[in-house]
Design a protein around this motif. Structure first.
Motif, PDB file in Angstrom:
ATOM      1  N   LEU A   1       1.075  -1.108   0.310  1.00 33.86           N
ATOM      2  CA  LEU A   1       0.114   0.132   0.222  1.00 33.86           C
ATOM      3  C   LEU A   1       0.925   1.232  -0.218  1.00 33.86           C
ATOM      4  O   LEU A   1      -0.040   2.134  -0.774  1.00 33.86           O
ATOM      5  N   ALA A   2       1.952   1.468   0.930  1.00 34.40           N
ATOM      6  CA  ALA A   2       3.251   2.339   0.732  1.00 34.40           C
ATOM      7  C   ALA A   2       3.306   2.776  -0.358  1.00 34.40           C
ATOM      8  O   ALA A   2       3.182   3.709  -1.303  1.00 34.40           O
ATOM      9  N   ALA A   3       4.074   1.793  -0.889  1.00 33.68           N
ATOM     10  CA  ALA A   3       4.671   1.838  -2.187  1.00 33.68           C
ATOM     11  C   ALA A   3       3.405   2.353  -3.326  1.00 33.68           C
ATOM     12  O   ALA A   3       3.939   3.083  -4.065  1.00 33.68           O
ATOM     13  N   ALA A   4       2.133   1.806  -3.546  1.00 33.26           N
ATOM     14  CA  ALA A   4       1.764   2.208  -4.250  1.00 33.26           C
ATOM     15  C   ALA A   4       0.500   4.002  -3.552  1.00 33.26           C
ATOM     16  O   ALA A   4      -0.002   4.485  -4.398  1.00 33.26           O
ATOM     17  N   GLY A   5       1.134   3.842  -2.976  1.00 39.26           N
ATOM     18  CA  GLY A   5       1.039   5.922  -2.244  1.00 39.26           C
ATOM     19  C   GLY A   5       0.257   6.085  -1.451  1.00 39.26           C
ATOM     20  O   GLY A   5      -0.919   6.790  -1.785  1.00 39.26           O
ATOM     21  N   ALA A   6      -0.840   5.011  -1.269  1.00 38.73           N
ATOM     22  CA  ALA A   6      -1.304   4.970  -0.059  1.00 38.73           C
ATOM     23  C   ALA A   6      -1.460   5.024   1.170  1.00 38.73           C
ATOM     24  O   ALA A   6      -0.429   4.198   1.633  1.00 38.73           O
ATOM     25  N   GLU A   7      -1.748   5.209   2.047  1.00 36.65           N
ATOM     26  CA  GLU A   7      -1.757   5.992   3.965  1.00 36.65           C
ATOM     27  C   GLU A   7      -2.492   4.255   4.521  1.00 36.65           C
ATOM     28  O   GLU A   7      -3.421   3.013   3.765  1.00 36.65           O
ATOM     29  N   VAL A   8      -1.675   3.794   4.932  1.00 38.24           N
ATOM     30  CA  VAL A   8      -2.020   2.244   5.803  1.00 38.24           C
ATOM     31  C   VAL A   8      -2.865   2.399   7.088  1.00 38.24           C
ATOM     32  O   VAL A   8      -2.285   3.379   7.642  1.00 38.24           O
ATOM     33  N   HIS A   9      -3.861   1.552   7.109  1.00 38.90           N
ATOM     34  CA  HIS A   9      -4.234   1.772   8.361  1.00 38.90           C
ATOM     35  C   HIS A   9      -4.262   0.178   8.586  1.00 38.90           C
ATOM     36  O   HIS A   9      -5.229  -0.801   8.152  1.00 38.90           O
ATOM     37  N   ARG A  10      -3.977   0.049   9.463  1.00 42.92           N
ATOM     38  CA  ARG A  10      -4.053  -1.836   9.992  1.00 42.92           C
ATOM     39  C   ARG A  10      -5.714  -2.274  11.150  1.00 42.92           C
ATOM     40  O   ARG A  10      -6.076  -2.258  11.758  1.00 42.92           O
ATOM     41  N   GLY A  11      -6.082  -3.723  10.579  1.00 48.61           N
ATOM     42  CA  GLY A  11      -6.983  -3.781  10.786  1.00 48.61           C
ATOM     43  C   GLY A  11      -7.414  -5.012  10.008  1.00 48.61           C
ATOM     44  O   GLY A  11      -6.984  -5.443   9.218  1.00 48.61           O
ATOM     45  N   THR A  12      -9.140  -6.037  10.380  1.00 47.67           N
ATOM     46  CA  THR A  12      -9.485  -7.164  10.462  1.00 47.67           C
ATOM     47  C   THR A  12     -10.596  -7.105  10.492  1.00 47.67           C
ATOM     48  O   THR A  12     -10.861  -6.267  11.012  1.00 47.67           O
ATOM     49  N   LEU A  13     -11.329  -7.064   9.461  1.00 49.45           N
ATOM     50  CA  LEU A  13     -12.863  -8.082   9.553  1.00 49.45           C
ATOM     51  C   LEU A  13     -13.016  -8.206  10.394  1.00 49.45           C
ATOM     52  O   LEU A  13     -14.526  -8.102  11.540  1.00 49.45           O
ATOM     53  N   GLU A  14     -12.471  -9.585  11.983  1.00 51.14           N
ATOM     54  CA  GLU A  14     -12.430  -9.621  12.889  1.00 51.14           C
ATOM     55  C   GLU A  14     -12.473  -8.516  13.995  1.00 51.14           C
ATOM     56  O   GLU A  14     -12.630  -9.060  15.122  1.00 51.14           O
ATOM     57  N   GLU A  15     -12.232  -7.450  13.731  1.00 54.86           N
ATOM     58  CA  GLU A  15     -12.376  -6.108  14.458  1.00 54.86           C
ATOM     59  C   GLU A  15     -12.870  -5.320  14.621  1.00 54.86           C
ATOM     60  O   GLU A  15     -11.807  -4.092  14.049  1.00 54.86           O
ATOM     61  N   PRO A  16     -14.469  -5.239  14.336  1.00 57.57           N
ATOM     62  CA  PRO A  16     -14.933  -3.792  13.701  1.00 57.57           C
ATOM     63  C   PRO A  16     -14.496  -3.065  13.853  1.00 57.57           C
ATOM     64  O   PRO A  16     -14.850  -1.967  13.519  1.00 57.57           O
ATOM     65  N   GLU A  17     -14.526  -2.658  15.467  1.00 56.13           N
ATOM     66  CA  GLU A  17     -13.645  -1.105  16.115  1.00 56.13           C
ATOM     67  C   GLU A  17     -12.758  -0.263  15.458  1.00 56.13           C
ATOM     68  O   GLU A  17     -13.339   0.245  15.305  1.00 56.13           O
ATOM     69  N   GLY A  18     -11.902  -1.285  14.697  1.00 58.11           N
ATOM     70  CA  GLY A  18     -10.494  -0.530  14.453  1.00 58.11           C
ATOM     71  C   GLY A  18     -11.185   0.196  13.203  1.00 58.11           C
ATOM     72  O   GLY A  18     -11.040   1.236  12.433  1.00 58.11           O
TER      73      GLY A  18
ATOM     74  N   ILE B   1     -20.314  -3.523   7.713  1.00 57.79           N
ATOM     75  CA  ILE B   1     -21.378  -2.870   7.535  1.00 57.79           C
ATOM     76  C   ILE B   1     -21.692  -2.305   8.560  1.00 57.79           C
ATOM     77  O   ILE B   1     -21.515  -0.526   8.262  1.00 57.79           O
ATOM     78  N   ALA B   2     -22.100  -3.050   9.275  1.00 60.86           N
ATOM     79  CA  ALA B   2     -23.563  -1.231  10.077  1.00 60.86           C
ATOM     80  C   ALA B   2     -22.413  -0.829  10.779  1.00 60.86           C
ATOM     81  O   ALA B   2     -22.527   0.277  11.330  1.00 60.86           O
ATOM     82  N   GLY B   3     -21.336  -0.942  10.894  1.00 58.42           N
ATOM     83  CA  GLY B   3     -20.388  -0.432  12.231  1.00 58.42           C
ATOM     84  C   GLY B   3     -19.255   0.623  11.202  1.00 58.42           C
ATOM     85  O   GLY B   3     -19.028   1.841  12.060  1.00 58.42           O
ATOM     86  N   LEU B   4     -19.173   0.374  10.123  1.00 56.64           N
ATOM     87  CA  LEU B   4     -18.978   1.665   9.254  1.00 56.64           C
ATOM     88  C   LEU B   4     -19.589   2.574   9.047  1.00 56.64           C
ATOM     89  O   LEU B   4     -19.501   3.230   8.676  1.00 56.64           O
ATOM     90  N   GLY B   5     -21.438   1.717   9.389  1.00 53.64           N
ATOM     91  CA  GLY B   5     -22.132   2.937   8.413  1.00 53.64           C
ATOM     92  C   GLY B   5     -22.162   3.960   9.721  1.00 53.64           C
ATOM     93  O   GLY B   5     -22.875   4.789   9.906  1.00 53.64           O
ATOM     94  N   ALA B   6     -21.996   3.085  10.790  1.00 54.18           N
ATOM     95  CA  ALA B   6     -21.843   4.052  12.320  1.00 54.18           C
ATOM     96  C   ALA B   6     -21.538   4.983  12.250  1.00 54.18           C
ATOM     97  O   ALA B   6     -20.974   6.078  12.659  1.00 54.18           O
TER      98      ALA B   6
END
Length: 294
Positions: free
Chosen positions: A40-57, A91-96
């Motif tokens: 991601l860094a090489a592509a020019g994006a900022e990195v956010h560490r996270g997983t689907l199992e941790e929706p709070e992050g 999806i519910a978490g992202l929408g919230a």
């Protein structure tokens, strides 16, 4: 816009990151691995560490964004129902995180949700709430957010392909290798809709820029490719015989893919093309299957 992108190092996400950046957007891409962070860094994006199992992050990352695109999905089909439910919670978490604003959230579903019934052409303005595919959980979660005032739209995917991966066809390749034949069910006249990877990435970008609440878009370049033709392409590529499997033997031959092998899944993108000015230009599914290195 500052766009928070889940699945940023996945099949679609890897094509979407450069699509968004080239259009002038800032991308914050989610990854769970160090290798993904480096890509991601090489592509020019900022990195956010996270997983689907941790929706709070993921929710925390979405809260800091101008827009969110959700392409991540756990493709362990042995736990498909569970993974669809997990997607609905994400999806519910992202929408919230976006509640009370006009910031857009684009989620992902399958074109089958737009089909009124088996073998009927799926269209954007149909949502079949009784569809048997467990992936319906994603759109049900999206509908709940729409009712709560979240600016949500849906990109529905067919078999998205390039010469490396082809959606549900990729596991068919592995089954053909294991069984020594490339197979289809019955006459093989059932169809899969298809769309090229780069066309799908462009559609996600146009959808998030459009910011149209409740819109459903189909990333379809081909309305229906017969599964027999797909099996024949795999047979050519793998140098294997092509055979018909009786429906009663499908579970034995295809395993977990038996639920998908006989499905007739044609889909249209006519409304998507008219509403977004999106026109697919990528190679056909069979062309990519013929071009891949087996």
């Amino acid at each position: 816009m500052r766009i928070f992108l889940t699945g940023a190092t996945g099949f679609i996400g890897s094509a979407l990151v450069p699509e968004l950046i080239q259009a002038g957007h800032q991308v914050v891409g989610v990854t769970r691995s160090e290798a993904g962070a480096e890509a991601l860094a090489a592509a020019g994006a900022e990195v956010h560490r996270g997983t689907l199992e941790e929706p709070e992050g993921l929710r925390d990352g979405a809260a800091k964004a101008d827009a969110v695109i959700h392409t991540a999905f756990d493709h362990d089909f042995s736990r498909f129902v569970e993974n669809c439910e997990k997607d609905s919670h994400v999806i519910a978490g992202l929408g919230a995180a976006l509640a009370g604003s006009d910031r857009p959230l684009v989620i992902t579903s399958g074109v089958g949700m737009g089909s009124p019934g088996h073998g009927q052409l799926a269209v954007e303005d149909v949502f079949n709430a009784s569809h048997p595919n467990p992936r319906i959980a994603s759109e049900l979660a999206g509908n709940a957010l729409l009712e709560a005032g979240v600016n949500l739209s849906v990109v529905r995917l067919p078999q998205v392909h390039n010469p490396v991966k082809q959606g549900l066809i990729s596991p068919l390749i592995e089954i053909a290798r294991q069984k020594g034949v490339s197979a289809y069910v019955g006459e093989g006249r059932n169809r899969y809709s298809a769309g090229h990877l780069l066309d799908a990435a462009r559609l996600y970008r146009l959808a998030v820029e459009k910011r149209q609440p409740g819109a459903r878009y189909h990333a379809v370049g081909e309305e229906g490719v017969e599964v027999r033709a797909i099996a024949e392409a795999l047979g050519r590529g793998l140098n294997l015989p092509v055979v018909s499997i009786p429906p009663e033997k499908a579970a034995e031959h295809f395993g977990w893919m038996a639920m998908f092998a006989p499905m007739d899944l044609p889909a249209s993108s006519a409304l998507t093309q008219a509403r977004l000015g999106w026109h697919p230009t990528g190679p056909t599914l069979i062309a990519d299957l013929d071009a891949m290195r087996y």
